[in-house]
Design a protein around this motif. Structure first.
Motif, PDB file in Angstrom:
ATOM      1  N   PHE A  49     -49.184  28.799  56.859  1.00  0.00           N
ATOM      2  CA  PHE A  49     -48.809  29.334  58.162  1.00  0.00           C
ATOM      3  C   PHE A  49     -47.637  28.516  58.668  1.00  0.00           C
ATOM      4  O   PHE A  49     -47.368  27.420  58.180  1.00  0.00           O
ATOM      5  N   GLU A  76     -45.281  27.514  62.424  1.00  0.00           N
ATOM      6  CA  GLU A  76     -45.211  27.543  63.881  1.00  0.00           C
ATOM      7  C   GLU A  76     -43.835  27.067  64.304  1.00  0.00           C
ATOM      8  O   GLU A  76     -43.484  25.905  64.106  1.00  0.00           O
ATOM      9  N   ARG A 136     -48.462  30.297  66.035  1.00  0.00           N
ATOM     10  CA  ARG A 136     -48.589  30.070  64.609  1.00  0.00           C
ATOM     11  C   ARG A 136     -48.737  31.431  63.917  1.00  0.00           C
ATOM     12  O   ARG A 136     -49.514  32.279  64.356  1.00  0.00           O
ATOM     13  N   GLU A 137     -48.004  31.607  62.825  1.00  0.00           N
ATOM     14  CA  GLU A 137     -48.026  32.884  62.150  1.00  0.00           C
ATOM     15  C   GLU A 137     -48.287  32.726  60.653  1.00  0.00           C
ATOM     16  O   GLU A 137     -47.963  31.700  60.053  1.00  0.00           O
ATOM     17  N   PHE A 138     -48.859  33.775  60.092  1.00  0.00           N
ATOM     18  CA  PHE A 138     -49.172  33.814  58.672  1.00  0.00           C
ATOM     19  C   PHE A 138     -47.889  33.878  57.840  1.00  0.00           C
ATOM     20  O   PHE A 138     -46.946  34.595  58.186  1.00  0.00           O
ATOM     21  N   SER A 190     -50.837  33.783  51.424  1.00  0.00           N
ATOM     22  CA  SER A 190     -52.208  33.445  51.075  1.00  0.00           C
ATOM     23  C   SER A 190     -52.428  33.694  49.593  1.00  0.00           C
ATOM     24  O   SER A 190     -51.798  34.570  49.001  1.00  0.00           O
ATOM     25  N   THR A 202     -46.174  37.561  53.968  1.00  0.00           N
ATOM     26  CA  THR A 202     -45.711  38.332  55.104  1.00  0.00           C
ATOM     27  C   THR A 202     -44.371  38.978  54.761  1.00  0.00           C
ATOM     28  O   THR A 202     -43.603  38.459  53.927  1.00  0.00           O
ATOM     29  N   TYR A 250     -44.712  23.899  58.982  1.00  0.00           N
ATOM     30  CA  TYR A 250     -45.526  24.657  58.036  1.00  0.00           C
ATOM     31  C   TYR A 250     -46.851  23.948  57.809  1.00  0.00           C
ATOM     32  O   TYR A 250     -46.881  22.734  57.581  1.00  0.00           O
ATOM     33  N   THR A 266     -54.923  37.317  55.987  1.00  0.00           N
ATOM     34  CA  THR A 266     -53.758  36.965  56.790  1.00  0.00           C
ATOM     35  C   THR A 266     -54.112  36.403  58.161  1.00  0.00           C
ATOM     36  O   THR A 266     -53.237  35.917  58.865  1.00  0.00           O
ATOM     37  N   LEU A 326     -55.408  34.077  61.094  1.00  0.00           N
ATOM     38  CA  LEU A 326     -55.565  32.654  61.393  1.00  0.00           C
ATOM     39  C   LEU A 326     -57.041  32.264  61.359  1.00  0.00           C
ATOM     40  O   LEU A 326     -57.406  31.180  60.874  1.00  0.00           O
ATOM     41  N   TRP A 332     -57.588  22.706  58.056  1.00  0.00           N
ATOM     42  CA  TRP A 332     -56.136  22.679  58.230  1.00  0.00           C
ATOM     43  C   TRP A 332     -55.589  21.309  57.891  1.00  0.00           C
ATOM     44  O   TRP A 332     -56.183  20.280  58.242  1.00  0.00           O
TER      45      TRP A 332
END
Length: 120
Positions: free
Chosen positions: A36, A38, A44-46, A49, A60, A93, A102, A104, A110
């Motif tokens: 992910f 930010e 925060r975005e995907f 995976s 993505t 990252y 996808t 969160l 984490w």
């Protein structure tokens, strides 16, 4: 399990970086892994995976064809190869372990972030 991300840095647009996520305390092979990011002022975005076996991946749309997630369960690591970097890829990252997907909320372990800065 503890996760440690590394490999970030400053790179010019069009350049490449390879992020790595190393695990300690437990094998990663039973987890799906995700990356992910930010950016300042954004949520925060995907990014990507990979399932536990490495047989399935998700990326993505904005990174498809440029970024590739991979894993080496024997080495207990997950990587994100980032090519053709753009200034809009600038972000912190994060790697994470959990359930494949996808969202969160799928991820419950984490690592600390690694800064990626892409200059124009």
């Amino acid at each position: 399990v503890q996760l440690q991300a590394s490999g970030g840095g400053l790179v010019q647009a069009g350049g490449s970086l390879r992020l790595s996520c190393a695990a300690s305390g437990r094998t990663l092979s039973s987890y799906a892994m995700g990356w992910f990011r930010e950016a300042p002022g954004k949520e925060r975005e995907f990014v990507a995976s990979i399932n536990s076996s490495g047989g399935s991946t998700l990326h993505t749309d904005s990174v498809k064809g440029r970024f590739t997630i991979s894993r080496d369960n024997a080495k207990n690591t997950v990587s994100l190869q980032m090519n053709s970097l753009k200034p809009e890829d600038t972000a912190v990252y994060y790697c994470a372990a959990g359930l494949y997907g996808t969202r969160l909320q799928n991820y419950y372990v984490w690592g600390q972030g690694t800064q990626v800065t892409v200059s124009s």
